[in-house]
Write a protein that holds these residues in place. Structure first.
Motif, PDB file in Angstrom:
ATOM      1  N   HIS A  99      91.982  51.187 131.272  1.00 48.99           N
ATOM      2  CA  HIS A  99      90.277  51.142 131.313  1.00 48.99           C
ATOM      3  C   HIS A  99      89.075  50.283 131.045  1.00 48.99           C
ATOM      4  O   HIS A  99      88.379  49.877 131.031  1.00 48.99           O
ATOM      5  CB  HIS A  99      89.922  52.485 131.057  1.00 48.99           C
ATOM      6  CG  HIS A  99      90.855  53.560 131.581  1.00 48.99           C
ATOM      7  ND1 HIS A  99      91.221  53.411 132.909  1.00 48.99           N
ATOM      8  CD2 HIS A  99      91.142  54.823 130.759  1.00 48.99           C
ATOM      9  CE1 HIS A  99      91.557  54.103 133.221  1.00 48.99           C
ATOM     10  NE2 HIS A  99      91.405  55.635 132.121  1.00 48.99           N
ATOM     11  N   ARG A 100      89.986  49.658 129.275  1.00 45.59           N
ATOM     12  CA  ARG A 100      88.833  48.593 128.900  1.00 45.59           C
ATOM     13  C   ARG A 100      88.809  47.712 129.496  1.00 45.59           C
ATOM     14  O   ARG A 100      87.235  46.999 129.600  1.00 45.59           O
ATOM     15  CB  ARG A 100      89.342  48.516 127.157  1.00 45.59           C
ATOM     16  CG  ARG A 100      89.037  49.538 126.468  1.00 45.59           C
ATOM     17  CD  ARG A 100      89.333  49.797 125.132  1.00 45.59           C
ATOM     18  NE  ARG A 100      89.783  51.276 124.360  1.00 45.59           N
ATOM     19  CZ  ARG A 100      89.653  50.724 123.141  1.00 45.59           C
ATOM     20  NH1 ARG A 100      89.902  49.348 122.554  1.00 45.59           N
ATOM     21  NH2 ARG A 100      89.837  51.691 122.077  1.00 45.59           N
ATOM     22  N   TYR A 126      96.693  42.514 132.605  1.00 42.16           N
ATOM     23  CA  TYR A 126      97.156  42.949 132.465  1.00 42.16           C
ATOM     24  C   TYR A 126      96.430  43.956 130.434  1.00 42.16           C
ATOM     25  O   TYR A 126      95.240  43.181 130.395  1.00 42.16           O
ATOM     26  CB  TYR A 126      98.209  43.864 132.008  1.00 42.16           C
ATOM     27  CG  TYR A 126      99.091  43.261 131.080  1.00 42.16           C
ATOM     28  CD1 TYR A 126      99.432  44.108 129.383  1.00 42.16           C
ATOM     29  CD2 TYR A 126      99.985  41.881 131.590  1.00 42.16           C
ATOM     30  CE1 TYR A 126      99.750  42.895 129.112  1.00 42.16           C
ATOM     31  CE2 TYR A 126      99.905  41.464 130.720  1.00 42.16           C
ATOM     32  CZ  TYR A 126     100.569  41.590 128.962  1.00 42.16           C
ATOM     33  OH  TYR A 126     100.939  41.826 128.407  1.00 42.16           O
ATOM     34  N   GLU A 127      95.971  45.380 130.419  1.00 47.21           N
ATOM     35  CA  GLU A 127      95.226  45.032 128.916  1.00 47.21           C
ATOM     36  C   GLU A 127      96.555  45.705 127.586  1.00 47.21           C
ATOM     37  O   GLU A 127      96.904  46.226 128.254  1.00 47.21           O
ATOM     38  CB  GLU A 127      94.641  46.630 129.098  1.00 47.21           C
ATOM     39  CG  GLU A 127      93.755  46.529 127.574  1.00 47.21           C
ATOM     40  CD  GLU A 127      92.967  48.491 128.052  1.00 47.21           C
ATOM     41  OE1 GLU A 127      92.812  48.676 127.172  1.00 47.21           O
ATOM     42  OE2 GLU A 127      92.323  48.130 128.837  1.00 47.21           O
ATOM     43  N   ASN A 133      93.576  43.604 124.827  1.00 50.47           N
ATOM     44  CA  ASN A 133      93.077  42.236 125.133  1.00 50.47           C
ATOM     45  C   ASN A 133      93.105  42.661 126.455  1.00 50.47           C
ATOM     46  O   ASN A 133      93.935  42.988 127.010  1.00 50.47           O
ATOM     47  CB  ASN A 133      93.551  41.376 124.935  1.00 50.47           C
ATOM     48  CG  ASN A 133      92.721  40.601 123.002  1.00 50.47           C
ATOM     49  OD1 ASN A 133      91.972  40.852 122.818  1.00 50.47           O
ATOM     50  ND2 ASN A 133      94.085  40.895 121.863  1.00 50.47           N
ATOM     51  N   ALA A 134      92.015  41.459 127.351  1.00 49.47           N
ATOM     52  CA  ALA A 134      92.855  41.282 128.027  1.00 49.47           C
ATOM     53  C   ALA A 134      94.092  40.147 128.618  1.00 49.47           C
ATOM     54  O   ALA A 134      93.899  39.363 127.863  1.00 49.47           O
ATOM     55  CB  ALA A 134      91.362  40.474 129.551  1.00 49.47           C
ATOM     56  N   LYS A 150      95.143  35.557 126.424  1.00 51.62           N
ATOM     57  CA  LYS A 150      93.986  36.858 126.074  1.00 51.62           C
ATOM     58  C   LYS A 150      93.007  36.555 125.587  1.00 51.62           C
ATOM     59  O   LYS A 150      93.068  35.186 125.111  1.00 51.62           O
ATOM     60  CB  LYS A 150      95.014  37.756 124.599  1.00 51.62           C
ATOM     61  CG  LYS A 150      96.058  37.861 124.771  1.00 51.62           C
ATOM     62  CD  LYS A 150      97.068  38.500 123.331  1.00 51.62           C
ATOM     63  CE  LYS A 150      97.626  36.817 122.290  1.00 51.62           C
ATOM     64  NZ  LYS A 150      97.764  37.591 121.029  1.00 51.62           N
ATOM     65  N   ARG A 151      92.540  37.316 126.334  1.00 49.31           N
ATOM     66  CA  ARG A 151      91.049  36.963 125.567  1.00 49.31           C
ATOM     67  C   ARG A 151      90.545  38.992 125.457  1.00 49.31           C
ATOM     68  O   ARG A 151      90.444  39.628 126.319  1.00 49.31           O
ATOM     69  CB  ARG A 151      89.931  37.336 127.257  1.00 49.31           C
ATOM     70  CG  ARG A 151      88.378  36.925 127.107  1.00 49.31           C
ATOM     71  CD  ARG A 151      88.292  35.991 126.574  1.00 49.31           C
ATOM     72  NE  ARG A 151      86.849  35.153 126.814  1.00 49.31           N
ATOM     73  CZ  ARG A 151      85.850  35.430 125.964  1.00 49.31           C
ATOM     74  NH1 ARG A 151      85.874  37.090 124.960  1.00 49.31           N
ATOM     75  NH2 ARG A 151      84.140  35.858 126.298  1.00 49.31           N
ATOM     76  N   GLY A 152      89.748  39.362 124.332  1.00 41.58           N
ATOM     77  CA  GLY A 152      89.070  39.969 124.003  1.00 41.58           C
ATOM     78  C   GLY A 152      87.474  40.546 124.836  1.00 41.58           C
ATOM     79  O   GLY A 152      87.559  39.519 125.323  1.00 41.58           O
ATOM     80  N   THR A 153      88.228  41.973 124.491  1.00 44.35           N
ATOM     81  CA  THR A 153      86.976  42.631 125.056  1.00 44.35           C
ATOM     82  C   THR A 153      85.821  43.262 124.842  1.00 44.35           C
ATOM     83  O   THR A 153      85.085  44.129 125.319  1.00 44.35           O
ATOM     84  CB  THR A 153      87.817  43.949 125.659  1.00 44.35           C
ATOM     85  OG1 THR A 153      88.756  45.004 124.343  1.00 44.35           O
ATOM     86  CG2 THR A 153      89.333  43.163 127.192  1.00 44.35           C
TER      87      THR A 153
END
Length: 295
Positions: A99-100, A126-127, A133-134, A150-153
């Protein structure tokens, strides 16, 4: 001398990046204790080499600067770096839903829902369970995951981004199609933004996100997909992007790749182009004033 301590006193901002620190002013440079490494130039060393390179000082000037002037200055001594046991590459644990990540990629970054869904179904996005993170996954030719970025959301403050420990830089986030063309980007979101802008028949081409500016993943893709011989460099409009573009062009020419061309975004990167296209422009100040008066 502890290089982190020295740089902090120079007013440099350091960002945590795994076991190292990364220069906020130049993300290609990492610092650890009294050592540094420039991942773009693929060179590094100790404190004196850093000051000579980064601050353009002669050897005597670098020593004087490190001492804090002619009278000298006390800096924290760097602790001996003990070799750490090599970690195995492990994907972060997946959350029960996305979701995020979907909200961040589609609403905040304006990516096309169908394209994000395609990569999610392929288990390439995926999360993560711990930080939401993405996670952008890269696989080798046998379909084994070898890389994860990893990329912060979160949308406030400096967003976290970094690669998972012990991942193989040759297999960063990529897609291999049947055509003879590969499009090269710095970050996964740049790559997905380009696909969102140019969706027609996108699956037939190849794409690679370097997750930085080093060309290892591009060279591996060319080795794994020998039918690809046209290379479009789609890097950012900034100092690091320009330098990387020139270096990669030279590297490709030395290896016999002649069909290399450049694609430029209108703004700094492809996601800025996408957001400028998708997000409505701000209302004129006069209209905002009328709304406030009516309220």
């Amino acid at each position: 001398m502890d290089l982190e301590d020295f740089l902090a006193r120079q007013g440099e901002r350091l960002l945590k990046s795994g076991r190292e620190k990364r220069l906020a002013s130049d993300h290609s440079i990492t610092i650890r204790g009294n050592r540094w490494y420039d991942h773009e130039a693929e060179k590094g060393g100790f404190a004196i080499d850093f000051v000579r390179t980064y601050y353009n000082q002669s050897f005597p000037e670098a020593v004087t600067m490190l001492l804090g002037g002619e009278q000298g200055q006390t800096y924290r001594e760097s602790k001996p770096q003990e070799p750490e046991p090599e970690k195995l590459f492990v994907l972060p644990e997946a959350h029960t839903d996305m979701h995020r990540v979907f909200a961040y990629l589609i609403r905040t970054r304006c990516l096309n829902r169908g394209i994000v869904t395609e990569f999610a179904k392929a288990k390439m996005i995926y999360e993560d369970a711990k930080y939401h993170n993405a996670v952008f996954v890269g696989y080798d030719a046998q379909g084994i995951p070898r890389h994860a970025h990893k990329r912060g959301t979160y949308t406030t403050g400096d967003a976290f981004k970094g690669n998972v420990d012990s991942c193989d830089p040759r297999y960063s986030f990529h897609w291999i199609g049947q055509s003879d063309t590969v499009y090269v980007f710095e970050a996964p979101i740049d790559m997905l933004s380009f696909l969102s802008l140019y969706q027609q028949n996108w699956k037939q081409h190849s794409y690679v996100a370097l997750c930085g500016v080093a060309e290892h993943a591009l060279m591996q893709l060319l080795a794994d997909a020998p039918h690809v011989n046209k290379i479009a460099l789609c890097l950012d409009h900034d100092k690091a992007g320009v330098q990387a573009r020139e270096r990669i062009q030279k590297h490709l020419a030395e290896r016999g790749y002649r069909n290399v061309f450049l694609l430029f975004s209108n703004l700094k990167d492809w996601n800025e182009d996408l957001q400028a296209l998708r997000k409505p422009p701000p209302e004129p100040a006069e209209k905002q004033q009328r709304v406030m008066q009516m309220g």
